[in-house]
Design a protein around this motif. Structure first.
Motif, PDB file in Angstrom:
ATOM      1  N   LEU A 163       0.808  -1.216   0.000  1.00 17.43           N
ATOM      2  CA  LEU A 163       0.000   0.000   0.000  1.00 17.43           C
ATOM      3  C   LEU A 163       0.844   1.272   0.000  1.00 17.43           C
ATOM      4  CD1 LEU A 163      -2.763  -0.958   2.598  1.00 17.43           C
ATOM      5  CD2 LEU A 163      -2.992  -0.872   0.103  1.00 17.43           C
ATOM      6  N   GLN A 164       2.120   1.154   0.183  1.00 20.67           N
ATOM      7  CA  GLN A 164       2.966   2.344   0.292  1.00 20.67           C
ATOM      8  C   GLN A 164       2.842   3.216  -0.963  1.00 20.67           C
ATOM      9  OE1 GLN A 164       6.989   1.389   1.298  1.00 20.67           O
ATOM     10  NE2 GLN A 164       7.489   3.461   1.950  1.00 20.67           N
ATOM     11  N   GLY A 165       2.580   4.483  -0.756  1.00 19.38           N
ATOM     12  CA  GLY A 165       2.477   5.430  -1.855  1.00 19.38           C
ATOM     13  C   GLY A 165       1.123   5.484  -2.541  1.00 19.38           C
ATOM     14  N   THR A 166       0.155   4.696  -2.060  1.00 18.52           N
ATOM     15  CA  THR A 166      -1.173   4.668  -2.701  1.00 18.52           C
ATOM     16  C   THR A 166      -2.151   5.661  -2.096  1.00 18.52           C
ATOM     17  OG1 THR A 166      -2.034   2.965  -1.203  1.00 18.52           O
ATOM     18  CG2 THR A 166      -0.889   2.202  -3.201  1.00 18.52           C
ATOM     19  N   GLY A 167      -1.843   6.204  -0.917  1.00 19.57           N
ATOM     20  CA  GLY A 167      -2.781   7.063  -0.221  1.00 19.57           C
ATOM     21  C   GLY A 167      -3.829   6.308   0.564  1.00 19.57           C
ATOM     22  N   VAL A 168      -3.750   4.973   0.556  1.00 21.33           N
ATOM     23  CA  VAL A 168      -4.667   4.131   1.318  1.00 21.33           C
ATOM     24  C   VAL A 168      -4.097   3.935   2.723  1.00 21.33           C
ATOM     25  CG1 VAL A 168      -5.784   1.862   1.450  1.00 21.33           C
ATOM     26  CG2 VAL A 168      -5.430   2.959  -0.774  1.00 21.33           C
ATOM     27  N   THR A 169      -4.955   4.030   3.741  1.00 24.42           N
ATOM     28  CA  THR A 169      -4.520   3.935   5.131  1.00 24.42           C
ATOM     29  C   THR A 169      -4.587   2.496   5.624  1.00 24.42           C
ATOM     30  OG1 THR A 169      -5.369   6.158   5.527  1.00 24.42           O
ATOM     31  CG2 THR A 169      -4.925   4.813   7.465  1.00 24.42           C
ATOM     32  N   LEU A 170      -3.577   2.091   6.382  1.00 23.99           N
ATOM     33  CA  LEU A 170      -3.528   0.750   6.949  1.00 23.99           C
ATOM     34  C   LEU A 170      -4.026   0.783   8.392  1.00 23.99           C
ATOM     35  CD1 LEU A 170      -2.477  -2.220   6.430  1.00 23.99           C
ATOM     36  CD2 LEU A 170      -0.444  -1.519   7.710  1.00 23.99           C
ATOM     37  N   SER A 171      -4.897  -0.145   8.736  1.00 25.58           N
ATOM     38  CA  SER A 171      -5.344  -0.342  10.114  1.00 25.58           C
ATOM     39  C   SER A 171      -4.806  -1.697  10.571  1.00 25.58           C
ATOM     40  CB  SER A 171      -6.874  -0.307  10.198  1.00 25.58           C
ATOM     41  OG  SER A 171      -7.312  -0.596  11.516  1.00 25.58           O
ATOM     42  N   LYS A 172      -3.705  -1.672  11.320  1.00 22.78           N
ATOM     43  CA  LYS A 172      -3.059  -2.920  11.734  1.00 22.78           C
ATOM     44  C   LYS A 172      -3.717  -3.451  12.998  1.00 22.78           C
ATOM     45  CE  LYS A 172       1.377  -3.261  11.179  1.00 22.78           C
ATOM     46  NZ  LYS A 172       2.864  -3.197  11.366  1.00 22.78           N
ATOM     47  N   GLU A 173      -4.009  -4.734  13.010  1.00 22.63           N
ATOM     48  CA  GLU A 173      -4.635  -5.381  14.159  1.00 22.63           C
ATOM     49  C   GLU A 173      -3.601  -6.248  14.865  1.00 22.63           C
ATOM     50  OE1 GLU A 173      -8.182  -7.366  12.868  1.00 22.63           O
ATOM     51  OE2 GLU A 173      -8.937  -5.587  11.833  1.00 22.63           O
TER      52      GLU A 173
END
Length: 222
Positions: free
Chosen positions: A64-74
């Motif tokens: 996802l790096q550089g896509t502008g999409v946010t990661l929600s890590k569990e």
């Protein structure tokens, strides 16, 4: 229309067997692209996109790096769909949200735009379903049927596709930790606010190895 989407990508992918030994299921390729990219393409018109991750989360983060999409890590524990959505709410906002599973491929109109066109203020959830005869790769029967007012009833020949619009208010009342969105659907069904919509195209379940070739064949026929 909701402007935020939660993409579920945290699962272990156990049905995929050896294919998920070295990668998470959302990064398995179908027709030359990772499953996650198929899902991200469907959500490209939305300003807020959040992907959750647990199993091999570092690979999802790198993708996802550089896509502008946010990661929600569990971490440390996986939270299932309900717990995962609640965990991501600070990133998604307070209004209704789309949710989309990342282990399916679509042939037909954009499922999220189709949902948005049929969303009404009296709904708490609108689940996109497909008849069994257009649910490619489905293992097992259906999930729901529709009543005359478009409300969902458990059992029937409609398969839930993993795409929906959902109001998130009830999440606050659920127990801490992991839980399924099924629990919210049960409450909504009792209150008459759980609605369904039939998808006019084809949909393929890519949650098992056989679904990869089936999805590629389906896409080739479009």
């Amino acid at each position: 229309m909701p402007d935020a989407v939660m993409l579920f990508a945290a699962g272990f992918g156990t049905r995929m067997g050896a294919l998920t030994q070295d990668r998470p299921k959302p990064l398995i390729e179908v027709a030359g692209r990772p499953l996650l990219d198929h899902a991200l393409e469907l959500t490209s018109h939305l300003p807020t996109r959040v992907v959750n991750a647990h199993y091999r989360a570092e690979q999802v983060a790198a993708h996802l790096q550089g896509t502008g999409v946010t990661l929600s890590k569990e971490q440390p524990d996986i939270l299932d769909t309900g717990g995962g959505l609640r965990h991501a709410l600070p990133l998604l906002g307070t209004g209704p949200v789309f949710t989309l599973n990342t282990d399916a491929v679509w042939a037909g109109p954009n499922p999220l735009r189709h949902l948005a066109a049929h969303w009404r203020d009296d709904m708490e959830a609108l689940l996109l379903c497909v008849p069994l005869d257009r649910a490619v790769g489905r293992q097992g029967g259906g999930d729901f049927s529709l009543d005359a007012e478009g409300r969902l009833i458990r059992k029937g020949d409609l398969v839930y596709t993993g795409a929906q619009i959902l109001r998130t208010d009830r999440l606050a009342g659920m127990p801490a930790g992991a839980f399924s969105l099924n629990a919210l659907w049960t409450e909504m069904a009792q209150d008459g606010t759980l609605h369904g919509l039939t998808y006019p195209g084809h949909w393929c379940d890519v949650g098992h190895p056989g679904g990869i070739a089936l999805a590629e064949d389906m896409l080739a026929d479009v």
